[in-house]
Design an enzyme around this catalytic site. Structure first.
Site, PDB file in Angstrom:
ATOM      1  N   GLY A  50       0.819  -1.214   0.000  1.00  0.00           N
ATOM      2  CA  GLY A  50       0.000   0.000   0.000  1.00  0.00           C
ATOM      3  C   GLY A  50       0.844   1.252   0.000  1.00  0.00           C
ATOM      4  CB  SER A  51       2.985   2.740  -1.522  1.00  0.00           C
ATOM      5  OG  SER A  51       2.895   1.606  -2.367  1.00  0.00           O
TER       6      SER A  51
END
Length: 222
Positions: A184-185
């Site tokens: 997640g980014s």
């Protein structure tokens, strides 16, 4: 067959430990359930083959460097964009998106700069300059114009490591794999004002396929 990036190995091994422990102690049902965890972790590192979604990739095309949802598309935001005038596209990657990153534009990789930082939620404005990140700058001369595309890998609340597999001085092709961000980014892309943005906030984009910006052709049509 799904291709899995080699970065999956250590994370998958760690994720498999609870299942192995349950199996060794005779709790087979629990072990079977926990066995789904390393499978899910391995799939996070899936690396599908990609190609552009429309037309051929040429010297005027900028592709999305990441899968995800466009959070922002417009003029460079103060405190986020590099110094100067830019058009900006910010992409949020959830834990369910493919996290292999690709070069949005082909050319010489002029700069690769890693900056340690915090792990704020990637959708927050301040994550762009406070979180751990790597900035990459590509330059290329086209029809006498020196074009520069700046893009940035930013880790988020769940992502705690940015991986960059290319180095300054390399010649990159549009859509080439350049690394990944774990769990997640966010990806930011900055192009000069001379390029036209082709995505809007809320759009879903696919790394190496979705055209996010384009310079006008010699005939004046983007």
């Amino acid at each position: 067959m799904v291709r899995i990036d080699r970065e999956a190995v250590p994370a998958t091994v760690v994720a498999a430990v609870p299942a192995l422990a349950a199996a060794v102690t005779g709790r087979r049902r629990l072990g079977a359930v926990l066995g789904l965890l390393p499978v899910g972790v391995a799939l996070f590192f899936r690396d599908p083959e990609r190609g552009p979604d429309r037309g051929a990739v040429d010297e005027d095309t900028v592709l999305s460097p990441a899968d995800g949802k466009v959070m922002y598309a417009g003029p460079g935001q103060e405190g986020v964009a590099p110094e100067g005038e830019w058009q900006q596209v910010s992409i949020f990657l959830s834990a369910f998106d493919v996290h292999i990153n690709r070069a949005p534009y082909g050319g010489r990789l002029r700069e690769v700069t890693y900056r340690p930082g915090r792990w704020l939620a990637a959708y927050k404005h301040e994550s762009a300059h406070l979180n751990e990140r790597t900035d990459l700058v590509i330059e290329r001369e086209v029809r006498g114009e020196q074009r520069v595309v700046h893009f940035r890998q930013i880790v988020g609340l769940m992502a705690r490591r940015v991986v960059t597999t290319v180095e300054s001085g390399e010649e990159l092709t549009t859509g080439q794999r350049i690394g990944l961000m774990k769990f997640g980014s966010r990806m930011d892309v900055f192009v000069p004002p001379s390029a036209n943005l082709l995505v809007s906030a809320g759009d879903r984009v696919v790394a190496g396929e979705t055209v996010i910006a384009r310079w006008p052709s010699p005939g004046g049509v983007a």
